[in-house]
Design an enzyme around this catalytic site. Structure first.
Site, PDB file in Angstrom:
ATOM      1  N   ARG A  17      41.653  -7.995  72.546  1.00  0.00           N
ATOM      2  CA  ARG A  17      40.907  -6.751  72.657  1.00  0.00           C
ATOM      3  C   ARG A  17      39.626  -6.955  73.472  1.00  0.00           C
ATOM      4  NH1 ARG A  17      40.610  -4.024  66.750  1.00  0.00           N
ATOM      5  NH2 ARG A  17      38.502  -3.682  67.509  1.00  0.00           N
ATOM      6  N   LYS A  34      40.926  -5.843  57.702  1.00  0.00           N
ATOM      7  CA  LYS A  34      41.247  -4.499  57.224  1.00  0.00           C
ATOM      8  C   LYS A  34      42.436  -3.898  57.976  1.00  0.00           C
ATOM      9  CE  LYS A  34      37.277  -2.457  59.591  1.00  0.00           C
ATOM     10  NZ  LYS A  34      37.884  -1.964  60.844  1.00  0.00           N
ATOM     11  N   ARG A  41      42.000 -13.593  67.624  1.00  0.00           N
ATOM     12  CA  ARG A  41      42.853 -12.431  67.343  1.00  0.00           C
ATOM     13  C   ARG A  41      43.570 -11.957  68.613  1.00  0.00           C
ATOM     14  NH1 ARG A  41      40.574  -7.304  64.196  1.00  0.00           N
ATOM     15  NH2 ARG A  41      39.120  -7.039  65.922  1.00  0.00           N
TER      16      ARG A  41
HETATM   17  P1  AMP Z   1      38.452  -0.986  64.959  1.00  0.00           P
HETATM   18  O1  AMP Z   1      39.833  -1.023  65.535  1.00  0.00           O
HETATM   19  O2  AMP Z   1      38.405  -0.218  63.656  1.00  0.00           O
HETATM   20  O3  AMP Z   1      37.809  -2.335  64.877  1.00  0.00           O
HETATM   21  O4  AMP Z   1      37.551  -0.114  65.977  1.00  0.00           O
HETATM   22  C1  AMP Z   1      37.330  -0.543  67.300  1.00  0.00           C
HETATM   23  C2  AMP Z   1      36.143   0.197  67.903  1.00  0.00           C
HETATM   24  O5  AMP Z   1      36.448   1.598  67.977  1.00  0.00           O
HETATM   25  C3  AMP Z   1      34.850   0.114  67.125  1.00  0.00           C
HETATM   26  O6  AMP Z   1      34.125  -1.077  67.371  1.00  0.00           O
HETATM   27  C4  AMP Z   1      34.124   1.346  67.660  1.00  0.00           C
HETATM   28  O7  AMP Z   1      33.630   1.128  68.965  1.00  0.00           O
HETATM   29  C5  AMP Z   1      35.258   2.363  67.756  1.00  0.00           C
HETATM   30  N1  AMP Z   1      35.418   3.075  66.497  1.00  0.00           N
HETATM   31  C6  AMP Z   1      36.469   2.999  65.627  1.00  0.00           C
HETATM   32  N2  AMP Z   1      36.266   3.762  64.552  1.00  0.00           N
HETATM   33  C7  AMP Z   1      35.052   4.339  64.722  1.00  0.00           C
HETATM   34  C8  AMP Z   1      34.250   5.203  63.936  1.00  0.00           C
HETATM   35  N3  AMP Z   1      34.655   5.617  62.738  1.00  0.00           N
HETATM   36  N4  AMP Z   1      33.048   5.596  64.443  1.00  0.00           N
HETATM   37  C9  AMP Z   1      32.629   5.194  65.643  1.00  0.00           C
HETATM   38  N5  AMP Z   1      33.302   4.343  66.427  1.00  0.00           N
HETATM   39  C10 AMP Z   1      34.511   3.917  65.971  1.00  0.00           C
END
Ligand code: AMP
Length: 215
Positions: A160, A13, A127
């Site tokens: 990450r 995504k 990644r």
């Molecule tokens: P992502 O980059 O979208 O994979 O997000 C990385 C991490 O950020 C997630 O695993 C959560 O710990 C936190 N995070 C991102 N978006 C949200 C959200 N909408 N609600 C809660 N935690 C979030």
């Protein structure tokens, strides 16, 4: 065009959202990226969020909703935006509906990228992300030209903190229990579009474009 891109962690995504944002010149609202940037900049919200992020847990709905509420108040979101990784819980989806209602608008489409767990694990282990611009790479399928260096901005690539095996497992569990119910929520609104994420990057993007073209 007000769209939301959903999918389990590792479904692509982030990369697909980056391409949409680039092609359609619309602002991106990625809560994960906003949290990582805030952490890099030593901001209290970033430091608080990283406690959850590194263990694969979700940041609280309160903090996340407030982050998005403030971001949506900026003028650039009036006509279009792409939400990447938000909402992730039904509580957040309801809060988002409230924010959009106040702005006199609604989501045009929810793009859901589907993938199997095997593919997700394999993708996340390999990644790498740019520290500077957030661009993502894959050590086998999307290698940077120079190892460890971003093709776009020459920033340093890193793994990450939440791309470890334990954290990935936890993120998938959370996706199943907390985020998946959102699909039903948006399906009932008639704006959910499922996309097969187990195809080449370009084919996935082409399928997304077919949806966006008709909005
Ligand atoms: P992502 O980059 O979208 O994979 O997000 C990385 C991490 O950020 C997630 O695993 C959560 O710990 C936190 N995070 C991102 N978006 C949200 C959200 N909408 N609600 C809660 N935690 C979030």
């Amino acid at each position: 065009m007000k769209i939301l891109v959903m999918g389990p962690p590792g479904a692509g995504k982030g990369s697909q959202s980056a391409k949409i944002v680039d092609s359609y010149k619309i602002p991106s609202i990625s809560t994960g990226q906003m949290f990582r940037n805030a952490y890099e900049d030593n901001e209290p919200i970033g430091i608080e969020a990283m406690k959850y992020i590194k263990n694969g847990e979700l940041v609280s709905d309160e903090i996340t909703n407030e982050l998005v509420r403030l971001r949506l108040q900026k003028n650039d979101t009036e006509r279009s935006f792409l939400l990447d990784g938000y909402p992730r819980t039904v509580t957040q989806a309801v809060a988002l509906d409230g924010m959009l209602k106040k702005m006199g608008t609604d989501l045009s489409a929810v793009i859901n990228i589907l993938s199997s767990n095997d593919v997700l694990f394999e993708r996340m282990e390999a990644r790498r992300v740019c520290k500077e611009c957030g661009a993502t790479y894959h050590l086998v399928f999307k290698k940077p030209v120079v190892e460890g260096v971003c093709d776009k901005c020459s920033g340093e690539l890193y793994q990450r903190a939440d791309d470890t095996l334990e954290s990935v497992k936890r993120r998938l569990e959370i996706y199943e229990t907390k985020t998946k119910p959102l699909l039903d929520y948006y399906d009932k609104k008639g704006i959910l579009y499922n996309i097969n994420g187990m195809q080449s990057f370009d084919k996935v993007y082409a399928d997304i474009e077919l949806v966006l073209r008709d909005l």
